[in-house]
Design a protein around this motif. Structure first.
Motif, PDB file in Angstrom:
ATOM      1  N   VAL A  13      28.593 -24.513  19.127  1.00  0.00           N
ATOM      2  CA  VAL A  13      27.677 -25.259  19.992  1.00  0.00           C
ATOM      3  C   VAL A  13      28.438 -25.887  21.159  1.00  0.00           C
ATOM      4  CG1 VAL A  13      26.198 -27.310  20.116  1.00  0.00           C
ATOM      5  CG2 VAL A  13      25.954 -25.703  18.225  1.00  0.00           C
ATOM      6  N   CYS A  14      29.595 -26.475  20.867  1.00  0.00           N
ATOM      7  CA  CYS A  14      30.390 -27.116  21.918  1.00  0.00           C
ATOM      8  C   CYS A  14      30.899 -26.092  22.933  1.00  0.00           C
ATOM      9  CB  CYS A  14      31.563 -27.869  21.306  1.00  0.00           C
ATOM     10  SG  CYS A  14      31.082 -29.316  20.339  1.00  0.00           S
ATOM     11  N   GLU A  15      31.263 -24.905  22.459  1.00  0.00           N
ATOM     12  CA  GLU A  15      31.821 -23.895  23.359  1.00  0.00           C
ATOM     13  C   GLU A  15      30.747 -23.199  24.181  1.00  0.00           C
ATOM     14  OE1 GLU A  15      34.122 -21.417  20.765  1.00  0.00           O
ATOM     15  OE2 GLU A  15      35.887 -22.726  20.886  1.00  0.00           O
ATOM     16  N   THR A  16      29.569 -22.995  23.600  1.00  0.00           N
ATOM     17  CA  THR A  16      28.495 -22.326  24.346  1.00  0.00           C
ATOM     18  C   THR A  16      27.630 -23.311  25.116  1.00  0.00           C
ATOM     19  OG1 THR A  16      26.963 -22.450  22.460  1.00  0.00           O
ATOM     20  CG2 THR A  16      28.369 -20.479  22.642  1.00  0.00           C
ATOM     21  N   ARG A  17      27.721 -24.605  24.733  1.00  0.00           N
ATOM     22  CA  ARG A  17      26.884 -25.654  25.337  1.00  0.00           C
ATOM     23  C   ARG A  17      25.394 -25.374  25.132  1.00  0.00           C
ATOM     24  NH1 ARG A  17      31.373 -27.919  25.698  1.00  0.00           N
ATOM     25  NH2 ARG A  17      32.068 -29.108  27.521  1.00  0.00           N
ATOM     26  N   ASN A  18      25.094 -24.642  24.062  1.00  0.00           N
ATOM     27  CA  ASN A  18      23.704 -24.241  23.847  1.00  0.00           C
ATOM     28  C   ASN A  18      23.492 -23.937  22.365  1.00  0.00           C
ATOM     29  OD1 ASN A  18      21.385 -22.238  23.674  1.00  0.00           O
ATOM     30  ND2 ASN A  18      21.264 -22.825  25.840  1.00  0.00           N
ATOM     31  N   ILE A  19      22.570 -24.661  21.716  1.00  0.00           N
ATOM     32  CA  ILE A  19      22.323 -24.463  20.289  1.00  0.00           C
ATOM     33  C   ILE A  19      21.714 -23.099  20.024  1.00  0.00           C
ATOM     34  CG2 ILE A  19      20.916 -25.255  18.342  1.00  0.00           C
ATOM     35  CD1 ILE A  19      21.396 -28.105  19.244  1.00  0.00           C
ATOM     36  N   ALA A  20      20.777 -22.688  20.877  1.00  0.00           N
ATOM     37  CA  ALA A  20      20.127 -21.387  20.669  1.00  0.00           C
ATOM     38  C   ALA A  20      21.133 -20.245  20.771  1.00  0.00           C
ATOM     39  CB  ALA A  20      19.003 -21.204  21.683  1.00  0.00           C
ATOM     40  N   ARG A  21      22.045 -20.351  21.741  1.00  0.00           N
ATOM     41  CA  ARG A  21      23.045 -19.286  21.906  1.00  0.00           C
ATOM     42  C   ARG A  21      24.013 -19.274  20.731  1.00  0.00           C
ATOM     43  NH1 ARG A  21      25.150 -20.611  26.898  1.00  0.00           N
ATOM     44  NH2 ARG A  21      23.147 -19.958  27.726  1.00  0.00           N
ATOM     45  N   ALA A  22      24.404 -20.446  20.268  1.00  0.00           N
ATOM     46  CA  ALA A  22      25.282 -20.514  19.105  1.00  0.00           C
ATOM     47  C   ALA A  22      24.596 -19.935  17.875  1.00  0.00           C
ATOM     48  CB  ALA A  22      25.699 -21.963  18.845  1.00  0.00           C
ATOM     49  N   ALA A  23      23.300 -20.224  17.723  1.00  0.00           N
ATOM     50  CA  ALA A  23      22.534 -19.697  16.593  1.00  0.00           C
ATOM     51  C   ALA A  23      22.471 -18.169  16.653  1.00  0.00           C
ATOM     52  CB  ALA A  23      21.132 -20.291  16.587  1.00  0.00           C
ATOM     53  N   GLU A  24      22.303 -17.652  17.862  1.00  0.00           N
ATOM     54  CA  GLU A  24      22.243 -16.198  18.030  1.00  0.00           C
ATOM     55  C   GLU A  24      23.583 -15.560  17.646  1.00  0.00           C
ATOM     56  OE1 GLU A  24      21.448 -12.944  21.628  1.00  0.00           O
ATOM     57  OE2 GLU A  24      21.058 -15.086  21.939  1.00  0.00           O
ATOM     58  N   GLN A  25      24.688 -16.194  18.019  1.00  0.00           N
ATOM     59  CA  GLN A  25      26.011 -15.664  17.682  1.00  0.00           C
ATOM     60  C   GLN A  25      26.230 -15.600  16.179  1.00  0.00           C
ATOM     61  OE1 GLN A  25      28.963 -18.071  19.612  1.00  0.00           O
ATOM     62  NE2 GLN A  25      28.638 -17.176  21.654  1.00  0.00           N
ATOM     63  N   HIS A  26      25.678 -16.604  15.461  1.00  0.00           N
ATOM     64  CA  HIS A  26      25.933 -16.697  14.019  1.00  0.00           C
ATOM     65  C   HIS A  26      24.734 -16.219  13.180  1.00  0.00           C
ATOM     66  CE1 HIS A  26      29.840 -18.814  14.079  1.00  0.00           C
ATOM     67  NE2 HIS A  26      29.435 -19.206  15.275  1.00  0.00           N
ATOM     68  N   ILE A  31      21.602 -17.163  12.775  1.00  0.00           N
ATOM     69  CA  ILE A  31      20.753 -18.117  12.055  1.00  0.00           C
ATOM     70  C   ILE A  31      19.791 -18.742  13.053  1.00  0.00           C
ATOM     71  CG2 ILE A  31      22.524 -18.638  10.317  1.00  0.00           C
ATOM     72  CD1 ILE A  31      23.107 -21.206  11.780  1.00  0.00           C
ATOM     73  N   VAL A  32      18.845 -19.502  12.566  1.00  0.00           N
ATOM     74  CA  VAL A  32      17.853 -20.110  13.459  1.00  0.00           C
ATOM     75  C   VAL A  32      18.422 -21.404  14.037  1.00  0.00           C
ATOM     76  CG1 VAL A  32      15.900 -19.095  12.242  1.00  0.00           C
ATOM     77  CG2 VAL A  32      16.762 -21.332  11.530  1.00  0.00           C
ATOM     78  N   PRO A  33      18.019 -21.758  15.267  1.00  0.00           N
ATOM     79  CA  PRO A  33      18.544 -22.978  15.898  1.00  0.00           C
ATOM     80  C   PRO A  33      18.304 -24.243  15.078  1.00  0.00           C
ATOM     81  CG  PRO A  33      17.457 -21.593  17.528  1.00  0.00           C
ATOM     82  CD  PRO A  33      17.177 -20.985  16.193  1.00  0.00           C
ATOM     83  N   SER A  34      17.174 -24.310  14.399  1.00  0.00           N
ATOM     84  CA  SER A  34      16.879 -25.526  13.638  1.00  0.00           C
ATOM     85  C   SER A  34      17.895 -25.752  12.515  1.00  0.00           C
ATOM     86  CB  SER A  34      15.465 -25.440  13.046  1.00  0.00           C
ATOM     87  OG  SER A  34      15.347 -24.312  12.184  1.00  0.00           O
TER      88      SER A  34
END
Length: 307
Positions: free
Chosen positions: A15-28, A30-33
Motif C-alpha cells: 500500500v505504501c509503495e503503490t499509494r493505492n489500496i486497490a492497486r495493492a489488492a490487485e497485486q496480491h 485479494i479484495v481492497p476491503s
C-alpha cells in the motif's frame, strides 16, 4: 505488543509503495476491503495511525514511515531465510551474504570471490553480493542483515571488527579536448574551475569531494549527476564535464571511450577498503573462510607491488 503478522506487513508495504489500496489488492489478488481491515488491525497492534487517505492516494504517516522501514527489513529477512533453506535443500552447505560498496564491486571484489569459489574445498559454498551505500552497509552488518561487509575504511566502523582489504586511486577522467587533459596528474583544487559529472549525494565519493571543496573554500559545480561509473564516463565523452572515478575502474573504460585519466595527487585520493563484521568468533565457518581469503588476497597483491 503482539507479534507482527508478516502477511499484513507485506500488504502494508504494498500500500505504501503503490499509494493505492486497490492497486495493492490487485497485486496480491485479494479484495481492497481485506487490506483495509488488516491495516486497521495493524494500527491497533502498534497503537498508532499508519496511513492517511488523501486526494492523490494513500500515504504513510510519520509512524507509518518508521514501520515501513522495519517492515521492509523483516520481509527481506524472511525472503533470505526462504532462499537459504532452498539452497541448503539443493546441496549447498554454506552460504555467505556480503554487503559491498559500488566501488569494491566495480573494482576487485567479484574476482576475489570467484577465486574463492573456484577452490575445491569451497565447492559447497555460495556467496551472494548485494550493493549498498557505505552507511547502509555498515548499519546492515551491525543489525545482522549480512555477516560481512566490504566498504571504504573511512566509513563509521565503530563497534565492528575489520580487516584491511584493497586500495584504489581516485582520478580525474576528462575528454581529450578538455583544458586539463594535457596534464599527467592534477590536484583536486584545479578541477574546481570546471563542471563535474558526479554520483548521487548519498555516496561516499560525493561526500569526500564536497568536503575537499569546502576545505579549499571553492564551490563544486555539478552539471550532471548519475548513478554509475559507466554513465559518468559517457557524460565525460559527451563533454558535459569531468568526473572523479577510481583509476582502476576508469582506465579500461576510458581507453574504450578515448578519454584521459589523470590521477589526483591529494593524499585523500588514495583510498583503502575494509572487510567488516560484528565478531569473527560468531561468523559461520563459510564466512570465516571468505573473510580470510579476501584478506589474504589483498595482502598478497600488496606484497607483489612492493616487490
Amino acid at each position: 505488543m503482539h507479534d507482527l503478522d508478516l502477511t499484513t506487513l507485506r500488504l502494508f508495504v504494498a500500500v505504501c509503495e503503490t499509494r493505492n489500496i486497490a492497486r495493492a489488492a490487485e497485486q496480491h489478488h485479494i479484495v481492497p476491503s481485506a487490506i483495509s481491515k488488516r491495516i486497521a488491525q495493524l494500527e491497533g497492534v502498534v497503537g498508532n495511525r499508519l496511513v492517511e487517505r488523501k486526494r492523490r492516494g494513500v500515504v504513510p504517516t510519520g509512524a507509518g514511515e518508521i514501520l515501513l522501514e522495519h517492515a521492509r527489513a523483516m520481509l527481506a529477512g524472511q525472503d533470505r531465510v526462504a532462499r537459504d533453506m532452498a539452497a541448503y535443500g539443493q546441496g549447498i552447505k554454506g552460504q555467505v551474504r556480503v554487503l559491498a560498496s559500488v566501488s569494491s564491486i566495480a573494482e576487485y571484489l567479484p574476482d576475489d570471490i570467484a577465486d574463492f569459489l573456484q577452490l575445491p574445498a569451497h565447492r559447497d559454498i555460495r556467496v551472494d553480493i548485494e550493493e549498498a551505500l557505505s552507511r547502509d552497509l555498515v548499519r546492515g552488518v551491525r543489525e545482522g542483515l549480512a555477516p560481512v561487509g566490504v566498504c571504504w575504511d573511512a566509513a563509521d566502523l565503530e563497534g565492528l571488527q575489520t580487516r584491511p582489504y584493497r586500495n584504489d586511486q581516485l582520478a580525474i577522467v576528462a575528454h581529450p579536448a578538455h583544458p586539463l587533459a594535457k596534464q599527467k596528474r592534477c590536484r583536486f583544487e584545479q578541477t574546481l574551475d570546471f563542471d563535474h559529472v558526479g554520483l548521487p549525494a548519498s555516496t561516499a565519493v560525493h561526500t569526500m569531494l564536497g568536503r575537499a571543496a569546502a576545505i579549499a573554500g571553492r564551490p563544486l559545480s555539478y552539471r550532471a549527476v548519475v548513478t554509475t561509473f559507466d554513465a559518468s564516463l559517457r557524460c565525460v565523452r559527451a563533454q558535459l564535464g569531468i568526473a572523479v572515478v577510481p583509476q582502476e575502474v576508469a582506465q579500461p573504460m576510458a581507453q574504450a571511450y578515448g578519454l584521459r585519466v589523470l590521477p589526483l595527487t591529494d593524499r585523500w585520493a588514495r583510498r583503502g577498503f575494509a572487510i567488516c563484521f560484528q565478531d569473527e568468533r560468531q561468523l559461520s565457518p563459510a564466512a570465516r573462510l571468505l573473510v580470510a581469503h579476501l584478506a589474504s588476497q589483498a595482502q598478497a597483491r600488496r606484497g607483489r607491488k612492493k616487490a
